[in-house]
Scaffold this active site. Structure first.
Site, mmCIF file in Angstrom:
data_model
loop_
_atom_site.group_PDB
_atom_site.id
_atom_site.type_symbol
_atom_site.label_atom_id
_atom_site.label_comp_id
_atom_site.label_asym_id
_atom_site.label_seq_id
_atom_site.Cartn_x
_atom_site.Cartn_y
_atom_site.Cartn_z
ATOM 1 N N LYS A 9 0.820 -1.215 0.000
ATOM 2 C CA LYS A 9 0.000 0.000 0.000
ATOM 3 C C LYS A 9 0.858 1.272 0.000
ATOM 4 C CE LYS A 9 -4.030 -2.150 2.177
ATOM 5 N NZ LYS A 9 -5.126 -1.948 3.154
ATOM 6 N N TYR A 49 -12.357 -1.857 -4.222
ATOM 7 C CA TYR A 49 -12.915 -2.073 -2.879
ATOM 8 C C TYR A 49 -14.447 -2.003 -2.862
ATOM 9 C CZ TYR A 49 -8.407 -1.971 -0.369
ATOM 10 O OH TYR A 49 -7.160 -2.266 0.140
ATOM 11 N N ASN A 112 -2.145 0.232 6.622
ATOM 12 C CA ASN A 112 -1.720 -1.054 7.176
ATOM 13 C C ASN A 112 -0.814 -1.846 6.234
ATOM 14 O OD1 ASN A 112 -3.677 -1.915 5.405
ATOM 15 N ND2 ASN A 112 -4.809 -3.168 6.871
ATOM 16 N N HIS A 115 -2.208 -5.390 1.436
ATOM 17 C CA HIS A 115 -3.505 -6.026 1.233
ATOM 18 C C HIS A 115 -3.266 -7.431 0.689
ATOM 19 C CE1 HIS A 115 -7.571 -6.791 -0.274
ATOM 20 N NE2 HIS A 115 -6.965 -7.281 -1.340
ATOM 21 N N GLU A 126 -9.937 -9.928 -7.832
ATOM 22 C CA GLU A 126 -8.853 -8.933 -7.678
ATOM 23 C C GLU A 126 -7.740 -9.141 -8.702
ATOM 24 O OE1 GLU A 126 -9.748 -8.207 -2.915
ATOM 25 O OE2 GLU A 126 -7.867 -9.169 -3.497
#
Ligand code: CMP
Length: 136
Positions: A9, A49, A112, A115, A126
């Site tokens: 990320k 998302y 975070n 993913h 995805e």
């Protein structure tokens, strides 16, 4: 063999942790099948998302994911989906186990670091969303 999809990320790329995270992924036995750095548009992040669109954090998640470059990847290994989830640690780094990527590199539940797909159906969606040429 199983494939999964992962994103390093924007927080981790910005902090210069991409190489260290990739090294952990390779050391855990994953083969990198596809990899591309991208700076997501708002629409790309929204589409990726979409399952979270009713959640209160959706807008912030989309803003964060399009705030800077990220690294999108297709990874292959036996038990790749669950294996990557173990390597990543819990979504909230405060709950992540010692030695996991999120424990060591993530700052918050939003920023975070990484993913990873959570199930075979999401991995298929995805992977095809960002790497439509890769055979599943
Ligand atoms: P990820 O595995 O990429 O999937 C959805 C993301 O939403 C998740 O990681 C978090 O980074 C982000 N997120 C932000 N706020 C929350 C929250 N309150 N609960 C769960 N996920 C959140």
């Amino acid at each position: 063999m199983e494939k999964t999809f992962s994103i390093i990320k924007p927080d981790a790329v910005k902090a210069g942790n991409a190489g260290a995270i990739l090294s952990r992924i390779e050391k855990a036995g994953f083969r990198i099948v596809g990899l591309r750095m991208r700076h997501l548009t708002t629409r790309e992040a929204q589409g990726f998302y979409h399952v979270h669109k009713a959640r209160p954090f959706f807008g912030e998640l989309v803003n964060f994911m399009s705030s800077g470059p990220c690294i999108t990847m297709v990874l292959e290994r036996e038990n790749a989906i669950l294996g990557l989830r173990d390597l990543m640690g819990a979504t909230n780094p405060a709950n992540a186990a010692a030695g996991t990527i999120r424990k060591d590199f993530a700052a918050s539940i939003e920023a975070n670091a990484i993913h990873g797909s959570d199930a075979p159906e999401t991995a298929a969606f995805e992977i095809s969303y960002f790497f439509p040429g890769i055979e599943l």
